[in-house]
Structures are given as structure tokens and as C-alpha cells.
Design an enzyme around this catalytic site. Structure first.
Site, PDB file in Angstrom:
ATOM      1  N   SER A  13      -8.234  -0.510   2.287  1.00  0.00           N
ATOM      2  CA  SER A  13      -7.890   0.955   1.661  1.00  0.00           C
ATOM      3  C   SER A  13      -7.575   2.004   2.656  1.00  0.00           C
ATOM      4  O   SER A  13      -8.205   1.663   4.056  1.00  0.00           O
ATOM      5  CB  SER A  13      -9.377   1.379   0.858  1.00  0.00           C
ATOM      6  OG  SER A  13     -10.249   1.642   1.607  1.00  0.00           O
TER       7      SER A  13
ATOM      8  N   CYS B 215      -1.029  -4.554  -2.362  1.00  0.00           N
ATOM      9  CA  CYS B 215      -0.387  -3.246  -1.656  1.00  0.00           C
ATOM     10  C   CYS B 215       1.077  -3.151  -1.923  1.00  0.00           C
ATOM     11  O   CYS B 215       1.404  -2.241  -1.407  1.00  0.00           O
ATOM     12  CB  CYS B 215      -0.882  -3.182  -0.187  1.00  0.00           C
ATOM     13  SG  CYS B 215      -0.707  -4.632   0.575  1.00  0.00           S
TER      14      CYS B 215
END
Length: 492
Positions: free
Chosen positions: A233, A288
Site C-alpha cells: 500500500s 495494483c
């Protein structure tokens, strides 16, 4: 966190070629997210466990760095062969601990194998440069050398592929490696290291330390770890980059994403629907490179949405091991609850809920959310701004390509962006004006193959050298330049 002992396997760390117990009394369960069943217990190892792994890796480095580059390549070739032989087995492990469909999992294993194949070409990749005449009778040569003990911190969403971005190239270039896999999906890494050992990798060259924040900090703080690769993240990536850099380490941190896909009026709409369905809802949106924002040119928006919404409704949802399933669960109960909260927030902030996946949460034992589509999304809404990491798509309309690009460029996350069009001029405009590192033209997931860098921009990447491609060789090596004079007067 569950710290009670259960009748399931307790995972060990892999240090110096042996499976050893972690020095901890704290564990958490590894779940099958499709069923909620407990697969194993993973230890929350300590900084002492990290230190043990570093000691082993540091000793192994003394020998491994001296092993000839062709011999290291042969071990990588053997490893590649073993991975191919076990591709289906590895895919099942990925599906069981991550939840994605078996087809996706086997394909992920294939992407990991590609990275091993690239690393096996290390003799060519490690070649230096030379100039025979930098002055009279003087030549200069540039040599590459490994940097030492390096570490990798990997996420839950690609438990096979992402570790293979890191350790194959790191060890191929002569380094030794400490891997901290995600505590949510540690089983794949266990099998990866077993197969590498079978391929002939010496003890101590590749080590695994399972755990959570204490292991991360142990890796970031240890003075003998020279470089750190991270995927995860934005919040954690920024932390890893800052703390690792404070300890004067090389850091590459590949972080969050809010990828925009633009569909223009001249696009093949059927191809665009197919590509974006896969991009937005494959792997439950937990990747992602997922399309999380779709920008449609006004004149085809209604027609496209009719096709796209129907295709989303037709997606088969369920256990990834079941035949024909496309969309599996999100990784944990808390991720499911977080996604359901985002859906509620989108409605409260005024977005139009075209397809609501919330009902799937009540139909299964696992952690499911169905495909969810919002229209009339604005760039000040939470669902546009936040990386939800879920099968939730925000749709925005734009009058033309410049407006669509401007919308995408507003985001601080810039991993990738895609464009569907039949216009060469539009493609060039998109390429030159979009602020993102990986671009897709008429495809939905522009993740590059192993020979090209995974090159996010803005807050999607912290560091200088990216993963994959020649960047990875540069990241895991440093250089010596030797300038030498060879007096030629005796021959005159």
C-alpha cells in the site's frame, strides 16, 4: 488476531537451509478466503529471527558472491524447470490462500516463472562496459558486483509473482536474500523456497522470516541489509521508504494505484468491455494494475454501459477452485467490510449505484463482494480518490480525450492507465500527456513482462530504480570502474 493453538500446521521460518521455529508466542491464522477455513498458523516472528536470518545470509554471501555467474545461472535454469513442472500445484496453493480463480492463479505462476527465466540470463545482464582508449595507453572497464544481503517485503495479492520479481534476480546477481511474505498468504513462498533448494541453491542464500510489523522493522533497521524491495500500500510503502532510507539503504517501494481507463468513441466497444471486465473485476480488484476508474467519451457512454453492465452481471462468482468461476473473494473479512462501507459511502456522496455487489456477502461462507459499478462519480468523492482494492468501478464521462486525461492526471496515484481507441493520433496524445508509468493501448492490464520495469509514477512508487528489467539488475548490483595504463613504449 487468533493466538490460540489449533489443529492446523504451524509454519516455520526458513533460515540457513533449515525450517526453524520462530522465537515468538504470537501467531495468526491463514484462511482460505473462499470458505473461511483455517489453512495454517503463521508466526509473528521477531527482530531476533530477522537477525538470525541476516547472520546466515551474511555468511552465505561470502561464498555465493564467488560462485561463477554461469553456475548461478544453471541453478536458475533448474529452478525454472521445477517451477514449470509444479505450475498447477503452485496455482492451487495460490487459489487456496488468496482466493483468485485457478486460471488466474496458474497464469500468475507463469508470470513468476518468466521472471526466473529473465534472471537465468544473468551472464549477459551482468556484463560490464569497457573503453579501450580513454587516454594514451589507458583503458577503462566497468564491472558489476552484488551488494550483499538484501530483503524483500511482499503483499498478499500476488504471492507467487511478486516474490519472483525480487529474489531470483537478487540471488542471480550474487546477493543473498531475506523474504518476508505477507502473513495473509505465506504458503506459496514456502513451496517456492523448497523448490529452489531442490534446484541446488546453497544454504543461507534464500531465507524466509514470517511475520508482521516486527519483521518489517527488523529488516528496515538491520545494518547488514543493504537494500529492500517492497510491494504494498501507499501508506506502508512510504513508511518503508523513509525508514529504510534513514538507515542508508537502497529502497524500491512499489505502492498504491488508482488506474484510469479511457474509452473513446472510435474504440472497439466489445473488445473494451472484455478488457475492462478482466481488469476491474479479475482477482477481485485486488491488484495494483486494476482499472478502478473508467472514463467514457460522452457519445458512446450509454451504449458502452449497457454492454458492460450486462457483462458484469454475467460474471460467475464463487470458490476459485470451481470450474468457470471468474470472481473469487476478497482476502479477509475486514476487507469485505471495508468494501461494503465504500459502497455505502459512494451512495451517500451522490454517486449512482448501477450494479450493487453487496448482496454477495450474504450468499457465501467466505469474504465475497460482487462486481459493483458506480456512475456519475465526481473527483471529490471518496470512491474516486481512495484505493479500494476491491471489485468496485467508478465511471466518469468526458467530452473528449484531453478532458479524460486531465481527470486521470488529478490522481496522486499513477501506476498505470489504459486507452481504447482506433486513432494513432489519440494514442500519441495519450502517451505524451498522461501522468502514469505503465500504459495500455487497447488492453486492460498494462503490466509489463519481466524484461521491462514495473514503473509507477507519483505516489505509486518511492525510490529510483524500479522492479524488473534492467532496473532490477542495477538495483541489486554496484559497480567498479577500473582505469588501467598499459605502457606500450617497450614495443616501439
Amino acid at each position: 488476531m487468533d493466538t490460540t493453538k489449533q489443529n492446523v500446521k504451524t509454519l516455520k521460518n526458513f533460515i540457513n537451509g533449515k525450517w526453524v521455529d520462530a522465537k515468538t508466542e504470537t501467531f495468526e491464522n491463514v484462511y482460505n478466503p473462499a470458505t473461511g477455513d483455517v489453512l495454517a498458523r503463521v508466526p509473528h516472528s521477531t527482530s531476533e529471527d530477522v537477525a538470525d536470518a541476516v547472520t546466515a545470509a551474511k555468511e552465505a554471501f561470502k561464498i555465493w558472491q564467488k560462485v561463477s555467474i554461469p553456475k548461478r545461472a544453471k541453478i536458475l535454469f533448474k529452478y525454472q524447470q521445477l517451477l514449470v513442472e509444479h505450475q498447477e500445484e503452485l496455482g492451487r496453493i495460490v487459489t487456496e490462500e488468496n482466493g483468485k480463480s485457478l486460471d488466474e492463479a496458474v497464469a500468475e505462476v507463469g508470470r513468476g516463472i518468466e521472471n526466473v527465466e529473465f534472471a537465468a540470463g544473468v551472464p549477459t545482464l551482468m556484463m560490464g562496459d569497457s573503453l579501450s582508449s580513454v587516454a594514451t595507453d589507458v583503458e577503462a572497464t566497468n564491472y558489476r558486483y552484488p551488494i550483499g544481503v538484501v530483503g524483500g517485503i511482499t503483499p498478499f495479492n500476488f504471492p507467487m509473482m511478486v516474490p519472483c520479481w525480487m529474489f531470483p534476480m537478487a540471488v542471480a546477481t550474487g546477493n543473498t536474500f531475506i523474504l518476508k511474505p505477507s502473513e495473509k498468504t505465506p504458503l506459496t513462498s514456502q513451496r517456492l523456497v523448497e523448490l529452489f533448494q531442490e534446484a541446488g541453491l546453497p544454504d543461507g542464500v534464500l531465507n524466509i522470516v514470517n511475520g508482521a510489523v516486527d519483521v518489517v522493522n527488523g529488516i528496515l533497521d538491520h545494518p547488514d541489509i543493504k537494500a529492500i524491495s517492497f510491494v504494498g500500500s501507499e501508506r506502508v510503502g512510504e513508511y518503508v521508504y523513509k525508514r529504510g532510507s534513514d538507515h542508508l539503504k537502497r529502497v524500491q517501494a512499489l505502492t498504491g494505484a488508482k488506474n484510469h481507463t479511457i474509452v473513446l468513441a472510435d474504440a472497439d466497444l466489445d473488445a473494451a468491455v472484455k478488457g475492462i471486465i478482466s481488469s476491474s473485476f479479475g482477482s477481485a480488484g485486488e491488484r495494483c494494475m486494476a482499472t478502478s476508474v473508467l472514463v467514457l467519451q460522452d457519445e458512446i457512454a450509454d451504449k458502452f454501459m449497457a454492454k458492460f453492465t450486462q457483462a458484469a452481471k454475467d460474471i460467475k462468482i464463487g470458490n476459485g477452485l470451481d470450474k468457470g468461476v471468474f470472481l473469487g473473494p476478497v482476502i479477509r473479512k475486514e476487507n469485505q467490510e471495508r468494501t461494503l462501507n465504500y459502497i455505502q459511502t459512494g451512495v451517500k456522496e451522490g454517486a449512482k449505484l448501477v450494479l450493487d455487489g453487496s448482496a454477495e456477502a450474504k450468499k457465501h461462507d467466505g469474504y465475497f463482494v460482487g462486481p459493483t459499478i458506480f456512475e456519475d462519480v465526481k473527483t471529490d468523492m471518496t470512491i474516486w480518490h481512495d484505493e479500494m482494492f476491491a471489485p468496485v468501478l467508478s465511471v466518469i464521462r468526458a467530452k473528449d480525450l484531453p478532458q479524460a486525461v486531465a481527470i486521470a492526471n488529478t490522481s496522486e496515484l499513477a501506476n498505470g492507465a489504459c486507452l481504447f481507441t482506433d486513432s494513432a493520433a489519440s494514442i500519441r496524445y495519450f502517451r505524451e500527456n498522461i501522468d502514469a508509468g505503465m500504459l495500455g493501448i487497447n488492453l486492460g492490464v498494462p503490466a509489463p513482462i519481466a524484461v521491462f520495469p514495473f514503473s509507477g509514477w507519483k505516489h505509486s512508487f518511492f525510490g529510483t530504480l524500479h522492479a524488473n528489467g534492467k532496473d532490477s539488475v542495477d538495483f541489486y548490483t554496484h559497480k567498479k570502474v577500473v582505469t588501467a595504463r598499459y605502457d606500450q613504449r617497450r614495443f616501439k
